[in-house]
Design a protein around this motif. Structure first.
Motif, PDB file in Angstrom:
ATOM      1  N   THR A  48     -12.251   6.125   4.546  1.00  0.00           N
ATOM      2  CA  THR A  48     -12.989   5.915   3.300  1.00  0.00           C
ATOM      3  C   THR A  48     -13.552   4.486   3.220  1.00  0.00           C
ATOM      4  O   THR A  48     -13.312   3.648   4.089  1.00  0.00           O
ATOM      5  N   ASN A  49     -14.286   4.235   2.132  1.00  0.00           N
ATOM      6  CA  ASN A  49     -14.787   2.883   1.876  1.00  0.00           C
ATOM      7  C   ASN A  49     -13.831   2.063   1.026  1.00  0.00           C
ATOM      8  O   ASN A  49     -14.156   0.942   0.611  1.00  0.00           O
ATOM      9  N   ARG A  50     -12.644   2.602   0.764  1.00  0.00           N
ATOM     10  CA  ARG A  50     -11.632   1.859   0.014  1.00  0.00           C
ATOM     11  C   ARG A  50     -10.789   1.020   0.974  1.00  0.00           C
ATOM     12  O   ARG A  50     -10.292   1.538   1.978  1.00  0.00           O
ATOM     13  N   GLN A  51     -10.633  -0.250   0.658  1.00  0.00           N
ATOM     14  CA  GLN A  51      -9.869  -1.144   1.514  1.00  0.00           C
ATOM     15  C   GLN A  51      -8.419  -1.246   1.033  1.00  0.00           C
ATOM     16  O   GLN A  51      -8.145  -1.313  -0.168  1.00  0.00           O
ATOM     17  N   CYS A  52      -7.515  -1.258   1.995  1.00  0.00           N
ATOM     18  CA  CYS A  52      -6.107  -1.476   1.683  1.00  0.00           C
ATOM     19  C   CYS A  52      -5.880  -2.952   1.339  1.00  0.00           C
ATOM     20  O   CYS A  52      -6.714  -3.813   1.626  1.00  0.00           O
ATOM     21  N   SER A 104     -18.325   9.243  -3.276  1.00  0.00           N
ATOM     22  CA  SER A 104     -17.864   8.060  -4.005  1.00  0.00           C
ATOM     23  C   SER A 104     -16.835   7.259  -3.208  1.00  0.00           C
ATOM     24  O   SER A 104     -16.600   6.085  -3.515  1.00  0.00           O
ATOM     25  N   ILE A 105     -16.227   7.874  -2.197  1.00  0.00           N
ATOM     26  CA  ILE A 105     -15.269   7.138  -1.352  1.00  0.00           C
ATOM     27  C   ILE A 105     -15.805   7.007   0.080  1.00  0.00           C
ATOM     28  O   ILE A 105     -15.047   6.768   1.014  1.00  0.00           O
ATOM     29  N   ASN A 132       0.840  -1.204   0.000  1.00  0.00           N
ATOM     30  CA  ASN A 132       0.000   0.000   0.000  1.00  0.00           C
ATOM     31  C   ASN A 132       0.878   1.258   0.000  1.00  0.00           C
ATOM     32  O   ASN A 132       0.797   2.085   0.914  1.00  0.00           O
ATOM     33  N   GLN A 191      -8.784  11.087  -5.083  1.00  0.00           N
ATOM     34  CA  GLN A 191     -10.157  11.424  -5.459  1.00  0.00           C
ATOM     35  C   GLN A 191     -10.301  12.940  -5.522  1.00  0.00           C
ATOM     36  O   GLN A 191      -9.706  13.656  -4.733  1.00  0.00           O
ATOM     37  N   PRO A 228      -9.258   0.099   6.222  1.00  0.00           N
ATOM     38  CA  PRO A 228      -9.614   1.091   5.209  1.00  0.00           C
ATOM     39  C   PRO A 228      -8.532   2.150   4.980  1.00  0.00           C
ATOM     40  O   PRO A 228      -7.725   2.447   5.862  1.00  0.00           O
TER      41      PRO A 228
END
Length: 263
Positions: A147-151, A198-199, A55, A192, A160
């Motif tokens: 955010t809703n993005r996962q590593c 969106s995140i 990451n 972003q 996240p």
């Protein structure tokens, strides 16, 4: 020196060590690179290093100490990671148990310190390009959001992505992307632009870390990967103990920002 902007890194660290600066470090020692801190027992260090490798946008590693050593030889050999950050956080089993200004009594012979690149490094480059930094203007901490993005997982470490946000005028967004892209070792280009929903960010006025800042008419919220990500990962993965910096309270290195700039 109200902001310590002109202090050398050694002077700034001395102020911090003496308790004269217990505030976010954005703008301190202008032109010198700041870093996030993660301290783990040796038994967890390899998995965390692998997490950083997988990451790199969120966790670009600037230095890693030998077990038990508290002086980061590659970035500030005369410094002390136990005392030279304005405020530390101690997580145990995923729970934030305390904040303190000195971790000397917690440091063991098996402790490994990771210094991770910080977006404060490219703030001065933005300012030099006439792009103002709102958290500096308002003398507060930069806002940070889970955010809703996962590593990408590595061993026990999973969770996240955290981002920092800076409002940028519409006309300056392309330039802001160009400027920050020159600093890939300290988060680089945004992840972003202009669409927080969106995140997974529902309310810019309620950051998960740091302080809310004003977003004016004609400005766009721009989000960069953030070195506070390991704290969200610690809360999610629940290792026995992790010591970090408090969000925005960074370690000031002896390295100049431009050393991390690529043309």
């Amino acid at each position: 020196m109200d902001t310590f902007a002109d202090a050398s890194p050694a002077e700034a660290r001395q102020f911090i060590r003496e308790g004269k600066w217990v505030r976010p470090t954005s703008g301190v020692s202008s032109g010198f690179t700041q870093a996030n801190l993660v301290v783990l027992p040796k038994e967890s260090a390899f998995e965390f290093l692998l997490f950083c490798h997988r990451n790199p946008k969120a966790c670009p590693v600037l230095d890693v100490t030998e077990p038990g050593l508290f002086a980061p030889s590659a970035v500030a050999p005369d410094a002390d990671l136990r005392t030279d950050i304005p405020k530390y956080r101690i997580y145990r089993n995923g729970v934030l148990e305390e904040e303190r200004t000195d971790i000397t009594d917690l440091w063991r012979d098996d402790m490994v310190g990771f210094l991770i690149g910080c977006s404060f490094t490219f703030e001065q480059a933005l300012i030099r390009n006439d792009i103002p930094i709102r958290n500096i203007e308002e003398q507060c901490n930069v806002p940070m959001y889970i955010t809703n993005r996962q590593c990408v997982r590595a061993g026990k470490f999973d969770g996240p992505l955290v981002v920092s946000m800076r409002p940028i005028q519409d006309k300056d967004v392309v330039r802001a992307v160009q400027v920050t892209s020159r600093f890939p070792s300290v988060h680089g280009s945004p992840v972003q632009i202009g669409s927080p929903h969106s995140i997974g960010i529902r309310d810019l006025d309620n950051p998960d870390f740091g302080d809310a800042v004003t977003v004016k008419e004609g400005e766009v919220p721009v989000f960069w990967a953030c070195g506070v990500t390991p704290q969200a990962v610690a809360m999610n993965s629940k290792p026995k103990m992790v010591i970090t910096h408090a969000p925005g309270h960074m370690f000031i290195t002896d390295l100049k920002d431009e050393q991390f700039s690529v043309l």
